[in-house]
Design an enzyme around this catalytic site. Sequence first.
Site, PDB file in Angstrom:
ATOM      1  N   HIS A  18       0.822  -1.214   0.000  1.00 58.56           N
ATOM      2  CA  HIS A  18       0.000   0.000   0.000  1.00 58.56           C
ATOM      3  C   HIS A  18       0.853   1.260   0.000  1.00 58.56           C
ATOM      4  O   HIS A  18       0.456   2.286  -0.562  1.00 58.56           O
ATOM      5  CB  HIS A  18      -0.971  -0.025   1.189  1.00 58.56           C
ATOM      6  N   HIS A  41      -7.331  -8.066  -8.218  1.00 59.59           N
ATOM      7  CA  HIS A  41      -7.739  -8.925  -7.095  1.00 59.59           C
ATOM      8  C   HIS A  41      -8.020  -7.973  -5.932  1.00 59.59           C
ATOM      9  O   HIS A  41      -7.169  -7.742  -5.069  1.00 59.59           O
ATOM     10  CB  HIS A  41      -6.640  -9.922  -6.735  1.00 59.59           C
ATOM     11  N   SER A 101      -6.671  -1.905  -1.106  1.00 62.18           N
ATOM     12  CA  SER A 101      -6.238  -1.176  -2.301  1.00 62.18           C
ATOM     13  C   SER A 101      -7.369  -0.380  -2.971  1.00 62.18           C
ATOM     14  O   SER A 101      -7.126   0.759  -3.409  1.00 62.18           O
ATOM     15  CB  SER A 101      -5.559  -2.136  -3.281  1.00 62.18           C
ATOM     16  N   GLU A 119     -13.023  -8.568  -8.580  1.00 61.33           N
ATOM     17  CA  GLU A 119     -13.019  -9.535  -7.468  1.00 61.33           C
ATOM     18  C   GLU A 119     -13.859 -10.737  -7.878  1.00 61.33           C
ATOM     19  O   GLU A 119     -14.978 -10.579  -8.351  1.00 61.33           O
ATOM     20  CB  GLU A 119     -13.573  -8.855  -6.207  1.00 61.33           C
ATOM     21  N   ASP A 144     -12.910 -13.166 -13.026  1.00 62.54           N
ATOM     22  CA  ASP A 144     -11.556 -13.656 -12.758  1.00 62.54           C
ATOM     23  C   ASP A 144     -10.566 -12.532 -13.083  1.00 62.54           C
ATOM     24  O   ASP A 144     -10.620 -11.924 -14.166  1.00 62.54           O
ATOM     25  CB  ASP A 144     -11.285 -14.877 -13.647  1.00 62.54           C
ATOM     26  N   GLY A 145      -9.688 -12.247 -12.135  1.00 65.80           N
ATOM     27  CA  GLY A 145      -8.766 -11.122 -12.284  1.00 65.80           C
ATOM     28  C   GLY A 145      -7.826 -11.244 -13.466  1.00 65.80           C
ATOM     29  O   GLY A 145      -7.465 -10.255 -14.105  1.00 65.80           O
ATOM     30  N   ASP A 165      -2.672  -8.629  -7.334  1.00 69.03           N
ATOM     31  CA  ASP A 165      -2.460  -9.029  -5.933  1.00 69.03           C
ATOM     32  C   ASP A 165      -3.232 -10.315  -5.623  1.00 69.03           C
ATOM     33  O   ASP A 165      -4.147 -10.321  -4.806  1.00 69.03           O
ATOM     34  CB  ASP A 165      -2.938  -7.853  -5.050  1.00 69.03           C
TER      35      ASP A 165
HETATM   36  C1  SAM Z   1      -4.672 -10.501  -1.343  1.00 64.21           C
HETATM   37  S1  SAM Z   1      -6.400 -10.282  -1.512  1.00 64.21           S
HETATM   38  C2  SAM Z   1      -6.552  -8.687  -2.213  1.00 64.21           C
HETATM   39  C3  SAM Z   1      -6.196  -7.548  -1.309  1.00 64.21           C
HETATM   40  C4  SAM Z   1      -6.352  -6.193  -1.930  1.00 64.21           C
HETATM   41  N1  SAM Z   1      -5.676  -6.111  -3.230  1.00 64.21           N
HETATM   42  C5  SAM Z   1      -5.788  -5.123  -1.016  1.00 64.21           C
HETATM   43  O1  SAM Z   1      -4.608  -4.760  -1.145  1.00 64.21           O
HETATM   44  O2  SAM Z   1      -6.534  -4.623  -0.186  1.00 64.21           O
HETATM   45  C6  SAM Z   1      -6.770 -11.305  -2.894  1.00 64.21           C
HETATM   46  C7  SAM Z   1      -8.227 -11.247  -3.326  1.00 64.21           C
HETATM   47  O3  SAM Z   1      -8.338 -11.927  -4.571  1.00 64.21           O
HETATM   48  C8  SAM Z   1      -9.586 -12.588  -4.618  1.00 64.21           C
HETATM   49  N2  SAM Z   1      -9.468 -13.608  -5.670  1.00 64.21           N
HETATM   50  C9  SAM Z   1      -9.073 -14.896  -5.584  1.00 64.21           C
HETATM   51  N3  SAM Z   1      -8.988 -15.462  -6.808  1.00 64.21           N
HETATM   52  C10 SAM Z   1      -9.344 -14.489  -7.693  1.00 64.21           C
HETATM   53  C11 SAM Z   1      -9.417 -14.440  -9.106  1.00 64.21           C
HETATM   54  N4  SAM Z   1      -9.120 -15.495  -9.870  1.00 64.21           N
HETATM   55  N5  SAM Z   1      -9.789 -13.271  -9.684  1.00 64.21           N
HETATM   56  C12 SAM Z   1     -10.084 -12.182  -8.926  1.00 64.21           C
HETATM   57  N6  SAM Z   1     -10.037 -12.170  -7.592  1.00 64.21           N
HETATM   58  C13 SAM Z   1      -9.649 -13.308  -6.969  1.00 64.21           C
HETATM   59  C14 SAM Z   1      -9.786 -13.091  -3.222  1.00 64.21           C
HETATM   60  O4  SAM Z   1     -11.171 -13.331  -2.973  1.00 64.21           O
HETATM   61  C15 SAM Z   1      -9.212 -11.922  -2.400  1.00 64.21           C
HETATM   62  O5  SAM Z   1     -10.235 -11.022  -2.061  1.00 64.21           O
END
Ligand code: SAM
Length: 282
Positions: A18, A41, A101, A119, A144-145, A165
């Site tokens: 961050h 993500h 984020s 997400e 999907d991210g 992320d």
């Molecule tokens: C490390 S956390 C994100 C934290 C956020 N970026 C932050 O800094 O506040 C990862 C997130 O990715 C999500 N996630 C998992 N697989 C994913 C995918 N294939 N595509 C998008 N999001 C996904 C999870 O549900 C989770 O909320």
Amino acid sequence: MNYRHAFHAGNHADVLKHLVLTRVLEHLCLKPAPFRAIDTHAGLGFYDLAGDEAGRTGEWADGWGRLDDPFPGAVEELLAPYRAAVAAVRARYGATIYPGSPALIRESLRPGDQGVFVELHPEDAAVLRERYNQDARTKVLHLDGWTALNAQIPPPERRGLVLIDPPYEVGGEIERLGTLLGKAVAKWPTGVFLAWYPIKDIRAVDRMVEALGQSLARPALRLDLMVDPPDDPTRLSGSGLIVVNPPWRLADEAGLFLPALAERLARADYGAFRCDAIGAEA
Ligand SMILES: C[S@@+](CC[C@H](N)C(=O)[O-])C[C@H]1O[C@@H](n2cnc3c(N)ncnc32)[C@H](O)[C@@H]1O
């Protein structure tokens, strides 16, 4: 999809990610041309450090919780936008909130800038949508991210950043990060990419960086922050970010804030950092 960021919000890895994110946003805001920030993500947007999940791990106490005392002058100046964004989010949502984020990105958006928050978890995406879909500058995608990454770049503004992320729940995610980051940079060679990785098995990170560095046609930085010695591959000993197309002052800035964070966040007296140039020359 078992990963829940609420257990980890505000930990040492969030502090590194961050702080670097707010530095890049600060540099993007130096020019009036609009930018787009894509968060592949995104998580929930913000978290309550007084909540059950954060309380169960207490991880934030060794991260954001250690930043109460100011740093010496120049380092504190670099942290100012991060601290200001946390304060602004707390003023909006409560004194024990820690921004993720999306919340940090939103604080930086000017009229005309865009935030795209992706997400995949259905419940998290619904919360995120409720929190951010009312703002015309932000858009939430339940997708999907990695698919979104490919579909969303290059953005119409042709200026901005992508934060990648993932949760690293399955094996091979570090290698996947390197491969897909390389492809994304080839598709949008002028975007700023911030790709986060956990440091458990340091050799896996070294291999990914080595392979990426050989193929990357753009300049990049590897910024690592270690809070434990990297001698136990089951423990999160640290984390890092690859920053592709870093703003030109970021390497100098990292040379100031990384040693300060390594000292402040070290557990059991071990703190270390790396700030390496990889990829093509700037
Ligand atoms: C490390 S956390 C994100 C934290 C956020 N970026 C932050 O800094 O506040 C990862 C997130 O990715 C999500 N996630 C998992 N697989 C994913 C995918 N294939 N595509 C998008 N999001 C996904 C999870 O549900 C989770 O909320």
